[in-house]
Design an enzyme around this catalytic site. Structure first.
Site, PDB file in Angstrom:
ATOM      1  N   CYS A 129      -2.214  -2.515   7.317  1.00  0.00           N
ATOM      2  CA  CYS A 129      -1.411  -2.286   8.581  1.00  0.00           C
ATOM      3  C   CYS A 129      -1.963  -0.955   8.842  1.00  0.00           C
ATOM      4  O   CYS A 129      -2.048  -0.266   8.184  1.00  0.00           O
ATOM      5  CB  CYS A 129      -0.127  -2.716   8.516  1.00  0.00           C
ATOM      6  SG  CYS A 129       0.912  -1.533   7.816  1.00  0.00           S
ATOM      7  N   GLU A 160       0.870  -1.109   0.011  1.00  0.00           N
ATOM      8  CA  GLU A 160      -0.002   0.196   0.189  1.00  0.00           C
ATOM      9  C   GLU A 160       0.664   1.108   0.011  1.00  0.00           C
ATOM     10  O   GLU A 160       0.553   2.277  -0.605  1.00  0.00           O
ATOM     11  CB  GLU A 160      -0.962  -0.001   1.255  1.00  0.00           C
ATOM     12  CG  GLU A 160      -2.025  -1.358   1.350  1.00  0.00           C
ATOM     13  CD  GLU A 160      -1.313  -2.327   2.164  1.00  0.00           C
ATOM     14  OE1 GLU A 160      -0.168  -2.719   1.834  1.00  0.00           O
ATOM     15  OE2 GLU A 160      -2.144  -3.061   2.729  1.00  0.00           O
TER      16      GLU A 160
HETATM   17 ZN   LIG Z   1       1.367  -1.875   5.778  1.00  0.00          ZN
END
Ligand SMILES: [Zn+2]
Length: 142
Positions: free
Chosen positions: A90, A61
Site C-alpha cells: 500500500c 511490510e
Molecule cells: Zn501497507
C-alpha cells in the site's frame, strides 16, 4: 542496491510465505507476509496484524521494517511480499520504506511462491516525499 542472489531470493521467498501463517487477520482474512533483507544480510520478517479499530492495523511490510530499524538496520536490498494474489504494498508502506532509500528490489509473490512482479521501490513510488523537502532554507518561516 545489491540484488539478492538466487539462493538469497529463495530464502526470502520461503520466509515471506512462512510468516503469513502468523498473520492476525480476523477482519480481512487476507494474509500477508514480508521478508526484508538488510544490506548486512540480515532478514526481517513481518505479517499483517489487524485490529478491531481498523486504522490501528499494521501491514506486513511495515511490521518487517520497524523490526529491522529497531534492530539497527537502515539499508535494505530486497523486499519480498507474499499474498494469495501477488498484491502490491500500500501507499503508506511504500512511503515508509522509501525513508531508507528507494533503491530496493521488490518481489511480489503468491503463497505458492510464484513471482507476479519483480520491480523496485523507486518504480512503485515515483516522486516520493523525502526529508529534502524538510530542509528547505526557509523551512519553518511560513
Ligand atoms: Zn501497507
Amino acid at each position: 542496491m545489491s540484488p539478492s542472489s538466487d539462493s538469497e531470493l529463495s530464502r526470502l521467498i520461503e520466509a515471506a510465505i512462512r510468516v503469513t501463517e502468523n498473520a492476525y487477520i480476523p477482519y480481512s482474512h487476507y494474509p500477508v507476509g514480508a521478508a526484508l533483507q538488510a544490506a548486512d544480510g540480515r532478514v526481517f520478517t513481518g505479517c499483517n496484524v489487524e485490529n478491531a479499530s481498523y486504522p490501528a492495523t499494521i501491514c506486513a511490510e511495515r511490521t518487517a521494517l520497524v523490526k529491522a530499524v529497531s534492530e539497527g538496520a537502515r539499508q535494505f536490498t530486497t523486499l519480498v511480499v507474499a499474498t494469495r494474489d501477488g498484491g502490491s504494498p500500500c501507499g503508506i508502506c511504500r512511503q515508509m520504506l522509501s525513508e531508507f532509500g528507494v533503491d530496493v528490489r521488490v518481489v511480489l509473490i503468491t503463497l505458492e511462491g510464484r513471482i507476479i512482479h519483480d520491480t523496485t521501490l523507486a518504480a512503485l513510488l515515483p516522486l516520493n516525499f523525502t526529508n529534502d523537502s524538510l530542509n528547505l532554507p526557509d523551512n519553518g518561516t511560513r
